[in-house]
Design a protein around this motif. Structure first.
Motif, mmCIF file in Angstrom:
data_model
loop_
_atom_site.group_PDB
_atom_site.id
_atom_site.type_symbol
_atom_site.label_atom_id
_atom_site.label_comp_id
_atom_site.label_asym_id
_atom_site.label_seq_id
_atom_site.Cartn_x
_atom_site.Cartn_y
_atom_site.Cartn_z
ATOM 1 N N ALA A 41 35.648 -29.312 14.600
ATOM 2 C CA ALA A 41 37.047 -28.908 14.431
ATOM 3 C C ALA A 41 37.878 -29.330 15.639
ATOM 4 O O ALA A 41 39.022 -29.780 15.492
ATOM 5 C CB ALA A 41 37.137 -27.399 14.228
ATOM 6 N N ARG A 42 37.308 -29.235 16.828
ATOM 7 C CA ARG A 42 38.032 -29.649 18.042
ATOM 8 C C ARG A 42 38.330 -31.143 18.028
ATOM 9 O O ARG A 42 39.401 -31.571 18.454
ATOM 10 C CB ARG A 42 37.214 -29.334 19.308
ATOM 11 N N ARG A 43 37.374 -31.919 17.578
ATOM 12 C CA ARG A 43 37.561 -33.385 17.553
ATOM 13 C C ARG A 43 38.747 -33.803 16.690
ATOM 14 O O ARG A 43 39.329 -34.864 16.904
ATOM 15 C CB ARG A 43 36.283 -34.079 17.077
ATOM 16 N N ALA A 44 39.115 -32.961 15.735
ATOM 17 C CA ALA A 44 40.241 -33.280 14.855
ATOM 18 C C ALA A 44 41.598 -32.990 15.508
ATOM 19 O O ALA A 44 42.629 -33.397 14.991
ATOM 20 C CB ALA A 44 40.118 -32.489 13.547
ATOM 21 N N LEU A 45 41.593 -32.289 16.645
ATOM 22 C CA LEU A 45 42.854 -31.937 17.297
ATOM 23 C C LEU A 45 43.377 -33.107 18.141
ATOM 24 O O LEU A 45 42.640 -33.675 18.946
ATOM 25 C CB LEU A 45 42.668 -30.706 18.190
ATOM 26 N N PRO A 46 44.653 -33.460 17.980
ATOM 27 C CA PRO A 46 45.221 -34.597 18.705
ATOM 28 C C PRO A 46 45.103 -34.506 20.232
ATOM 29 O O PRO A 46 44.893 -35.514 20.893
ATOM 30 C CB PRO A 46 46.695 -34.589 18.283
#
Length: 132
Positions: A41-46
């Motif tokens: 989920a963190r990897r999806a944050l810009p």
């Protein structure tokens, strides 16, 4: 006037020297182990793609202003970047203190603290807390 400009330049030069000295010192890292679902989920944050740029700015400047879209991860991820770099850690005297995030409303402060504590896998009130 001119005195204020010179004072500001001297302050920036001192901050740059402090950052260079800190960079030349030992590497400061706090290891954080997150569950795979949270890492994904963190990897999806810009903001995650800007971690190095954000941290370089913080190490070089006394003040850094981050602007980004709502939901990009500024509020939840930047404090984690700082923690992982040793800020707020009493083991690293030059980075000791607290990492503080302000929120305009009590509910936002509580939900942010709960989210960050959950992502770090810590109990709310230990490493992460809030003050209403």
């Amino acid at each position: 006037g001119e005195a204020e400009v010179e004072e500001a330049a001297a302050s920036r030069a001192a901050a740059t020297e402090r950052a260079a000295a800190a960079a030349a010192g030992p590497i400061r890292v706090v290891s954080v182990v997150r569950p795979p679902a949270i890492e994904e989920a963190r990897r999806a944050l810009p903001i995650l793609g800007l971690e190095q740029e954000v941290m370089e700015g913080i190490s070089r400047q006394d003040v850094v202003v981050l602007c980004g879209e709502t939901g990009c991860g500024k509020t939840t991820q930047v404090p984690q970047f700082l923690l992982e770099a040793g800020y707020g850690c009493k083991d690293f005297a030059e980075r000791a203190g607290a990492i503080v995030v302000t929120q305009p409303r009590r509910v936002a402060a509580i939900s942010t603290a709960e989210r960050v504590a959950g992502e770090l896998g810590v109990t709310l009130g230990s490493t992460v807390g809030y003050q209403a």
